[in-house]
Structure formats: structure tokens, C-alpha cells
Design an enzyme around this catalytic site. Structure first.
Site, PDB file in Angstrom:
ATOM      1  N   HIS A  82       2.465   3.400  -9.184  1.00 44.06           N
ATOM      2  CA  HIS A  82       2.252   1.933  -9.412  1.00 44.06           C
ATOM      3  C   HIS A  82       3.626   1.462 -10.086  1.00 44.06           C
ATOM      4  O   HIS A  82       3.869   0.265  -9.663  1.00 44.06           O
ATOM      5  CB  HIS A  82       0.916   1.623 -10.132  1.00 44.06           C
ATOM      6  CG  HIS A  82      -0.238   2.173  -9.447  1.00 44.06           C
ATOM      7  ND1 HIS A  82      -0.504   1.786  -7.998  1.00 44.06           N
ATOM      8  CD2 HIS A  82      -1.471   2.659  -9.578  1.00 44.06           C
ATOM      9  CE1 HIS A  82      -1.591   2.228  -7.586  1.00 44.06           C
ATOM     10  NE2 HIS A  82      -2.143   2.699  -8.557  1.00 44.06           N
ATOM     11  N   ASN A 111       1.320   3.459  -3.002  1.00 43.79           N
ATOM     12  CA  ASN A 111       1.990   3.867  -4.269  1.00 43.79           C
ATOM     13  C   ASN A 111       1.324   5.163  -4.511  1.00 43.79           C
ATOM     14  O   ASN A 111       1.800   5.999  -5.189  1.00 43.79           O
ATOM     15  CB  ASN A 111       1.277   3.014  -5.356  1.00 43.79           C
ATOM     16  CG  ASN A 111       2.050   1.584  -5.174  1.00 43.79           C
ATOM     17  OD1 ASN A 111       2.660   1.235  -4.215  1.00 43.79           O
ATOM     18  ND2 ASN A 111       1.487   0.567  -6.012  1.00 43.79           N
ATOM     19  N   SER A 166      -7.511  -5.783  -5.113  1.00 40.89           N
ATOM     20  CA  SER A 166      -8.534  -6.264  -4.520  1.00 40.89           C
ATOM     21  C   SER A 166      -9.821  -6.397  -5.289  1.00 40.89           C
ATOM     22  O   SER A 166      -9.832  -5.498  -6.293  1.00 40.89           O
ATOM     23  CB  SER A 166      -8.813  -5.564  -3.175  1.00 40.89           C
ATOM     24  OG  SER A 166      -9.271  -4.277  -3.390  1.00 40.89           O
ATOM     25  N   GLU A 178       0.998 -13.417  12.252  1.00 41.93           N
ATOM     26  CA  GLU A 178       1.433 -12.176  13.096  1.00 41.93           C
ATOM     27  C   GLU A 178       1.324 -11.028  12.047  1.00 41.93           C
ATOM     28  O   GLU A 178       1.544 -11.054  10.824  1.00 41.93           O
ATOM     29  CB  GLU A 178       2.781 -12.500  13.593  1.00 41.93           C
ATOM     30  CG  GLU A 178       3.210 -13.892  14.466  1.00 41.93           C
ATOM     31  CD  GLU A 178       2.696 -13.299  15.736  1.00 41.93           C
ATOM     32  OE1 GLU A 178       2.578 -12.274  16.181  1.00 41.93           O
ATOM     33  OE2 GLU A 178       2.122 -14.363  16.472  1.00 41.93           O
ATOM     34  N   LEU A 237      11.342 -20.275  -4.402  1.00 47.61           N
ATOM     35  CA  LEU A 237       9.979 -19.256  -3.754  1.00 47.61           C
ATOM     36  C   LEU A 237       8.844 -19.501  -4.695  1.00 47.61           C
ATOM     37  O   LEU A 237       8.828 -19.440  -5.859  1.00 47.61           O
ATOM     38  CB  LEU A 237      10.285 -17.780  -4.018  1.00 47.61           C
ATOM     39  CG  LEU A 237       9.349 -16.754  -3.511  1.00 47.61           C
ATOM     40  CD1 LEU A 237       9.278 -16.842  -2.076  1.00 47.61           C
ATOM     41  CD2 LEU A 237       9.927 -15.325  -4.022  1.00 47.61           C
ATOM     42  N   ARG A 294       1.923  -4.886   6.341  1.00 49.92           N
ATOM     43  CA  ARG A 294       1.220  -3.862   5.366  1.00 49.92           C
ATOM     44  C   ARG A 294       2.010  -2.724   5.488  1.00 49.92           C
ATOM     45  O   ARG A 294       2.525  -2.193   6.666  1.00 49.92           O
ATOM     46  CB  ARG A 294      -0.120  -3.550   5.994  1.00 49.92           C
ATOM     47  CG  ARG A 294      -0.897  -2.374   5.143  1.00 49.92           C
ATOM     48  CD  ARG A 294      -2.464  -2.625   5.438  1.00 49.92           C
ATOM     49  NE  ARG A 294      -3.004  -1.535   4.569  1.00 49.92           N
ATOM     50  CZ  ARG A 294      -4.368  -1.505   3.859  1.00 49.92           C
ATOM     51  NH1 ARG A 294      -4.960  -2.605   4.218  1.00 49.92           N
ATOM     52  NH2 ARG A 294      -4.657  -0.671   3.055  1.00 49.92           N
ATOM     53  N   ARG A 308     -12.096   2.231  -8.675  1.00 53.07           N
ATOM     54  CA  ARG A 308     -11.125   3.112  -8.872  1.00 53.07           C
ATOM     55  C   ARG A 308     -11.364   3.880 -10.151  1.00 53.07           C
ATOM     56  O   ARG A 308     -12.116   2.962 -10.945  1.00 53.07           O
ATOM     57  CB  ARG A 308      -9.710   2.541  -8.539  1.00 53.07           C
ATOM     58  CG  ARG A 308      -9.394   2.423  -7.380  1.00 53.07           C
ATOM     59  CD  ARG A 308      -7.799   2.168  -7.090  1.00 53.07           C
ATOM     60  NE  ARG A 308      -7.555   1.665  -5.524  1.00 53.07           N
ATOM     61  CZ  ARG A 308      -6.390   1.965  -5.088  1.00 53.07           C
ATOM     62  NH1 ARG A 308      -5.515   2.133  -5.807  1.00 53.07           N
ATOM     63  NH2 ARG A 308      -6.234   1.754  -3.883  1.00 53.07           N
ATOM     64  N   ASP A 329       0.961  -1.045  -0.144  1.00 51.76           N
ATOM     65  CA  ASP A 329      -0.003  -0.079  -0.040  1.00 51.76           C
ATOM     66  C   ASP A 329       0.931   1.136   0.121  1.00 51.76           C
ATOM     67  O   ASP A 329       1.855   1.356   0.707  1.00 51.76           O
ATOM     68  CB  ASP A 329      -0.878  -0.004   1.282  1.00 51.76           C
ATOM     69  CG  ASP A 329      -2.224   1.023   1.223  1.00 51.76           C
ATOM     70  OD1 ASP A 329      -2.416   1.355  -0.021  1.00 51.76           O
ATOM     71  OD2 ASP A 329      -2.792   1.199   2.151  1.00 51.76           O
TER      72      ASP A 329
HETATM   73  C1  IPE Z   1      -5.678  -2.839  -0.246  1.00 52.46           C
HETATM   74  O1  IPE Z   1      -5.268  -1.539  -0.590  1.00 52.46           O
HETATM   75  C2  IPE Z   1      -5.416  -3.553  -1.586  1.00 52.46           C
HETATM   76  C3  IPE Z   1      -4.202  -3.724  -2.076  1.00 52.46           C
HETATM   77  C4  IPE Z   1      -2.820  -3.553  -1.726  1.00 52.46           C
HETATM   78  C5  IPE Z   1      -4.392  -4.248  -3.547  1.00 52.46           C
HETATM   79  P1  IPE Z   1      -6.226  -0.330  -0.503  1.00 52.46           P
HETATM   80  O2  IPE Z   1      -5.488   0.854  -0.838  1.00 52.46           O
HETATM   81  O3  IPE Z   1      -7.268  -0.708  -1.689  1.00 52.46           O
HETATM   82  O4  IPE Z   1      -7.112  -0.527   0.838  1.00 52.46           O
HETATM   83  P2  IPE Z   1      -8.138   0.539   1.580  1.00 52.46           P
HETATM   84  O5  IPE Z   1      -9.023   1.074   0.482  1.00 52.46           O
HETATM   85  O6  IPE Z   1      -7.124   1.731   1.921  1.00 52.46           O
HETATM   86  O7  IPE Z   1      -8.517  -0.229   2.730  1.00 52.46           O
HETATM   87  C1  IPE Z   2      -1.468   0.288  -3.255  1.00 54.90           C
HETATM   88  O1  IPE Z   2      -1.225   1.547  -3.535  1.00 54.90           O
HETATM   89  C2  IPE Z   2      -1.779  -0.195  -4.766  1.00 54.90           C
HETATM   90  C3  IPE Z   2      -2.969  -1.123  -5.088  1.00 54.90           C
HETATM   91  C4  IPE Z   2      -4.014  -0.866  -4.279  1.00 54.90           C
HETATM   92  C5  IPE Z   2      -3.131  -1.704  -6.288  1.00 54.90           C
HETATM   93  P1  IPE Z   2      -2.537   2.626  -3.449  1.00 54.90           P
HETATM   94  O2  IPE Z   2      -2.870   3.008  -4.992  1.00 54.90           O
HETATM   95  O3  IPE Z   2      -3.747   1.961  -2.652  1.00 54.90           O
HETATM   96  O4  IPE Z   2      -1.916   3.856  -2.771  1.00 54.90           O
HETATM   97  P2  IPE Z   2      -2.620   4.874  -1.715  1.00 54.90           P
HETATM   98  O5  IPE Z   2      -3.191   4.136  -0.685  1.00 54.90           O
HETATM   99  O6  IPE Z   2      -3.739   5.529  -2.284  1.00 54.90           O
HETATM  100  O7  IPE Z   2      -1.311   5.695  -1.368  1.00 54.90           O
HETATM  101 MG    MG Z   3      -4.056   2.401  -0.566  1.00 52.78          MG
END
Ligand code: IPE
Ligand code: IPE
Ligand code: MG
Length: 235
Positions: free
Chosen positions: A35, A20, A63, A200, A129, A181, A69, A18
Site C-alpha cells: 500500500h 498492492n 471500498s 470504456e 486536475l 483496472r 479486511r 488493485d
Molecule cells: C477494489 O479492489 C477496491 C479498491 C481498489 C479500493 P479489491 O481488491 O477490494 O476488489 P476485489 O475484492 O478483488 O473484488
Molecule cells: C488495492 O490492492 C488496494 C486496496 C484495495 C485498498 P489490494 O490490497 O486489493 O491488492 P491485492 O488485490 O490483494 O493484490
Molecule cells: Mg485487490
């Protein structure tokens, strides 16, 4: 397990990649640039995990809720995924990494599905892996799918833990020992709901594109100091 401490490296590490978007925003760049930098982090962490001797690395890549989005961002994410699978499957094979996927195949384009299938096939014999991309993945959906698969295969009696587990997306993959995370968010966001009962957790403030080998090692060290009790107690 020695004195309740795990003392061994986790067999399965799962990561909610998370941050990006925030990484890009800080640089006044479009979200897709974040990304793109996230893909570099994937390469870095896959290499490190393989070298460290992790058996399973699962990465939450998209997800079931990420369809909310903007279309442009989804297109960018799918484009990066296609690029990664097309360019990296052969290289990962050389590094003995087996690529697998967890998630609903419905909603993914034929092009993405065929690249997924070929990446899986190319690396099917690799014994290092196991790299699992959770793609169009949702923990609640996985549980629903498992129940429906069981029902459709003739089990109309009651569901047991073992029957449900047999019907998960990847029944042979052990539950994650450690879930990381990034980006400071403290939630699971529908990741590995069934499998995380005794995982954990390690939360890092580092944004995913900046996450590196040292951050991974820090998470593993933290895990090694935990006492996993599974509802019992240690003497
Ligand atoms: C979780 O991140 C999904 C992925 C990393 C693929 P999100 O950025 O979508 O989660 P929320 O919306 O903040 O809970
Ligand atoms: C995680 O980064 C990547 C995916 C969910 C695919 P985000 O795009 O959720 O980045 P933030 O949370 O907006 O910073
Ligand atoms: Mg996010």
C-alpha cells in the site's frame, strides 16, 4: 467526436488501483508495504494526469467492502491516507490540483474526516486536475444514498434519472470516460455503478505499485481508438 472515434483525451479517468497486496507478497513484504508503494504510484499518476491535461481523475482508494479486511491492514491504509492528505495537500495546491472525495462519511474516523475537509478546503480554488478519492465508496450504496436524499428532501413521487443524478455524491462530475483496472482482475467491484453505463474499460496486468506514466498513456491511446456509439450508430 470524429467518425465515431473519440479522438480526444478522456475528460474523466477512473482507476481501480488493485494489486498492492500481490506486489508485496512477491517481495515477501507485509501487505502494508504494498500500500505504501501504492501511494508512490498515486503521486506519479496524479502528476502525469495533470500534465497530460486530464480534467478529472478518480481513484478507488477504499471500498465499502474493504472493511472486511484485517484490522491491522485497515489501520495501515487509513494511516497512509492521513499521511498523504497531511503532507500533500499543500503541494497539490501548488500544482493547481483540486482534491475531492466520494463515498460515505459514516464509519470514517473524525481525524480522517477533518483531514479530508481541510484538504478539500485548501485546494478548493484550484482549477487544474480534479483529483477524486473514492473512500468508503460503494456504487450500490451511492445509489441508495441518492434515493434516500431525494426522499428526505421531499421528493416522495417517483425517481427519475435526472433526480437520481442530482443526488449522487458529486453531481457536477461527468461520468468516467475511461475506467482502468490494474493487476489483471476483470471486474468493477462496486465502483461507479451508475456512472459507468457507457464508460470504456482498460484492463492492465501491471500491479498498481508498478503502474507508471507509460502505462497511463497506453490506456489513453487505447481509449482514443475506441468508437463510442451510445446505443446509436455511426456512418
Ligand atoms: C477494489 O479492489 C477496491 C479498491 C481498489 C479500493 P479489491 O481488491 O477490494 O476488489 P476485489 O475484492 O478483488 O473484488
Ligand atoms: C488495492 O490492492 C488496494 C486496496 C484495495 C485498498 P489490494 O490490497 O486489493 O491488492 P491485492 O488485490 O490483494 O493484490
Ligand atoms: Mg485487490
Amino acid at each position: 467526436m470524429i467518425n465515431g472515434k473519440s479522438s480526444i483525451i478522456p475528460e474523466h479517468i477512473a482507476i481501480v488501483m488493485d494489486g498492492n497486496g500481490r506486489w508485496a507478497k512477491k517481495r515477501l513484504l507485509p501487505r502494508v508495504a504494498g500500500h505504501r508503494a501504492g501511494v508512490d504510484a498515486v503521486e506519479r499518476i496524479v502528476k502525469a494526469a495533470n500534465e497530460i491535461g486530464i480534467r478529472y481523475l478518480s481513484l478507488y482508494a477504499f471500498s465499502t467492502e474493504n472493511w472486511k479486511r484485517p484490522k491491522e491492514e485497515i489501520k495501515g491504509l487509513m494511516g497512509l491516507l492521513k499521511y498523504y492528505l497531511l503532507k500533500k495537500a499543500q503541494l497539490l495546491k501548488q500544482e493547481n490540483v483540486r482534491i475531492r472525495f466520494a463515498g460515505r462519511r459514516s464509519d470514517l474516523s473524525d481525524e480522517v474526516l477533518s483531514l479530508m475537509d481541510s484538504a478539500e478546503a485548501v485546494t478548493a480554488e484550484c482549477t487544474g486536475l480534479q483529483l477524486i478519492f473514492c473512500l468508503n465508496y460503494g456504487g450500490r450504496q451511492e445509489i441508495i444514498d441518492a434515493v434516500n436524499t431525494a426522499i428526505h428532501s421531499g421528493h416522495i413521487g417517483s425517481i427519475s434519472e435526472s433526480l437520481l443524478e442530482e443526488n449522487l455524491y458529486l453531481p457536477d462530475v461527468p461520468d468516467p470516460d475511461l475506467i482502468i483496472r490494474t493487476s489483471g482482475e476483470l471486474r468493477l467491484s462496486n465502483f461507479w455503478l451508475w456512472q459507468s453505463s457507457y464508460s470504456e474499460f482498460f484492463f492492465s496486468d501491471v500491479l498498481w505499485p508498478d503502474f507508471n506514466r507509460d502505462n497511463l498513456i497506453e490506456a489513453i491511446k487505447s481509449y482514443e481508438g475506441r468508437e463510442r456509439r451510445y446505443g446509436s450508430f455511426t456512418v
